[in-house]
Design an enzyme around this catalytic site. Sequence first.
Site, mmCIF file in Angstrom:
data_model
loop_
_atom_site.group_PDB
_atom_site.id
_atom_site.type_symbol
_atom_site.label_atom_id
_atom_site.label_comp_id
_atom_site.label_asym_id
_atom_site.label_seq_id
_atom_site.Cartn_x
_atom_site.Cartn_y
_atom_site.Cartn_z
ATOM 1 N N ARG A 1 77.031 57.381 13.332
ATOM 2 C CA ARG A 1 78.425 57.740 12.864
ATOM 3 C C ARG A 1 77.877 58.314 11.616
ATOM 4 N NH1 ARG A 1 83.503 58.152 13.465
ATOM 5 N NH2 ARG A 1 84.689 58.075 11.422
ATOM 6 N N ASP B 1 80.060 52.070 15.500
ATOM 7 C CA ASP B 1 80.659 51.090 16.652
ATOM 8 C C ASP B 1 81.839 51.335 17.717
ATOM 9 O OD1 ASP B 1 79.013 49.257 15.609
ATOM 10 O OD2 ASP B 1 80.919 48.702 13.353
ATOM 11 N N LYS C 1 74.971 48.822 3.267
ATOM 12 C CA LYS C 1 75.138 50.120 4.044
ATOM 13 C C LYS C 1 76.137 51.019 3.933
ATOM 14 C CE LYS C 1 75.784 50.405 8.346
ATOM 15 N NZ LYS C 1 77.690 51.195 8.909
ATOM 16 N N ASN C 2 77.110 51.428 3.566
ATOM 17 C CA ASN C 2 78.029 52.308 3.134
ATOM 18 C C ASN C 2 77.816 52.853 2.495
ATOM 19 O OD1 ASN C 2 79.610 51.597 5.591
ATOM 20 N ND2 ASN C 2 81.344 50.273 4.610
ATOM 21 N N ASP D 1 86.493 44.736 7.732
ATOM 22 C CA ASP D 1 85.378 44.900 7.963
ATOM 23 C C ASP D 1 84.708 43.194 8.395
ATOM 24 O OD1 ASP D 1 84.604 47.189 9.343
ATOM 25 O OD2 ASP D 1 83.169 47.732 7.496
ATOM 26 N N MET E 1 93.784 48.026 12.280
ATOM 27 C CA MET E 1 92.788 50.079 11.679
ATOM 28 C C MET E 1 92.050 49.994 13.192
ATOM 29 S SD MET E 1 89.904 51.530 9.080
ATOM 30 C CE MET E 1 91.568 51.190 7.467
#
Length: 436
Positions: free
Chosen positions: A97, A121, A22-23, A319, A341
């Site tokens: 995002r 998110d 995805k990223n 993640d 984070m």
Amino acid sequence: MASFIIEGGHALSGTITPQGAKNEALEVICATLLTSDAVRISNVPNILDVNNLIRLLKDIGVKVTANASGDYTFQADDLNLDYLDSLEFVKKCSALRGSVLMFGPLLGRFGKATVAKPGGDKIGRRRLDTHFLGFKKLGAKLEHSEDCSVFQIRAQHLKGTYMLLDEASVTGTANIIMAAVLAKGTTTIYNAACEPYIQQLCHLLNAMGANISGIGSNLITIVGVSQLHGAEHRVLPDMIEVGSFIGMAAMVGNGIRIKDVSLRNLGIIPDAFRRLGVKVKEEGDDLVIPHHSHYEVQSFIDGTIMTLADAPWPGLTPDLLSVLLVVATQARGSVLIHQKMFESRLFFVDKLIDMGAQIILCDPHRAVVIGQDHRIRLRAGRMTSPDIRAGIALLIAAMSANGTSRIDNIQQIDRGYENIDIRLNELGAHIERVDD
């Protein structure tokens, strides 16, 4: 709004192949804005965040051709830049995002970008300072409209420079790289993120004619070029989905093979699960997770409690901490999960506690999990997915629980996992998708 109805207690077995990352997909798709030539990208995941970004690019005039499933050609040769100032565009960006990754390529190629404050998110404050400080170093000027949360970035000519990033932000690094490839002179980025997503972005940009060196390190050098051209690129398997499948296999698996995972790009993810006692076997480029009657948390050499904490790559990706936490609930032993984070990402543990998990939430960043070693199974419940990663963790918990659970707000899961209910049902899960 859709929900999942999950009947727990069914063992999963068989073979599953991870989707495209995805990223990475979000980054390389935005990189197609840097040229008027066609760029072909394959292994693109069919998920909400990626599909919404593709629709957004179509809105500004990018020609998108679907060659096959997960295979697209993008051509940004006739863009409507005025659309970037519209309220419609601002509204769409506020829900996605990934739209933040349009900043860099638009600024690099056109000298301007008007992009809304992005959504995504709700896992705590996710500042954009690293992006903007990098753009300013390159010579851009920034203005912020408080009325509609719009950022306007302008630069007649971007100029290469040295910069030391205040944090190794993945999206910040990606944005600065994409802005710098067409800047005049040489840009050096120190404390750059070096995740496989960034490496893949750099490889694509070099294939398009960029001059980037230091790929895979935290010191990246970019010699600006006058223009880029077309190229072809294949997205890596999603390391987060691979980790999620390892967690499922440990909790409810009866022998699962995860195909074509790109082992060399997984970093320490397999070892993080091994620290919880999960057996992870490597066969070629596959991972095989056998059935686990028990798995025991390791301790450090001095006997102190195991701690799993996120860190910039090649450290453990944040993640996967939600998945590791759920897996730990049925381990033998205790573990401290330290999410450094994001200050809200551990709040979903309240739902796990309601399901019978023994977890002490020490503060917004730390939780101690006391494993049950399968003596006490989680019990079914109704819950809501607050974000992508908590959503998949709750799904794993529900599949291992006694009884039937319901997870609402599953569009959060759909944002990052392609047809997850269909794919898991093929392995033996009992998941039903219902619309309210």
